[in-house]
Motif scaffolding. Structure first.
Motif: not given
Length: 139
Positions: A21-32, A50-57, A59-68
């Motif tokens: 689980n140490t390899v960050p999986v960030i959708k949209g990034l190349s293998s390089r 895994g901190d960067l993958g966790k940070a992206v996830r 942030w993604k979950d936060y921005v997709h929350r309802p505006k209220r």
């Protein structure tokens, strides 16, 4: 005195293997870019595996929350003295995750930073700060 067999000595040593689980999986990034973010996580003292993958996830979950819900968080953050009561202490603070991503963008090489910036900018397009109510002297 009999000596220990090499296999027995290796078995007594602490494990040095990296977990899967140490390899960050960030959708949209190349293998390089993923390899570079993984290297960065292992060489910087402010990042863990895994901190960067966790940070992206996060942030993604936060921005997709309802505006209220975003308005509620914004209101608590700026207008209450007890803004620590938010649920972020258990799940991670998305605003701190976004700051971590900004710091990481500065530490990455140009090409990989550009790829990560593209992923983050897509997420930022969803996030709009709630506008403050207008305070005018009109009645």
């Amino acid at each position: 005195m009999p000596r220990k067999r090499p296999g027995r000595i290796r078995a007594d040593l602490p494990s040095r293997r990296r977990s899967q689980n140490t390899v960050p999986v960030i959708k949209g990034l190349s293998s390089r870019a993923l390899a570079e973010t993984g290297r960065l996580e292992h060489t910087r003292n402010y990042l863990g595996p895994g901190d960067l993958g966790k940070a992206v996830r996060l942030w993604k979950d936060y921005v997709h929350r309802p505006k209220r819900e975003l308005w509620h968080d914004y209101d608590q953050l700026w207008h209450d003295d007890k803004w620590c009561d938010l649920h972020w202490h258990c799940c991670g603070d998305p605003l701190e995750a976004r700051e971590l991503l900004d710091v990481t963008l500065q530490a990455l090489p140009y090409r990989e930073a550009r790829e990560l910036r593209k992923v983050i900018s897509r997420l930022d397009a969803f996030w709009t700060l709630p506008s403050l109510p207008s305070v005018t002297g009109e009645r």
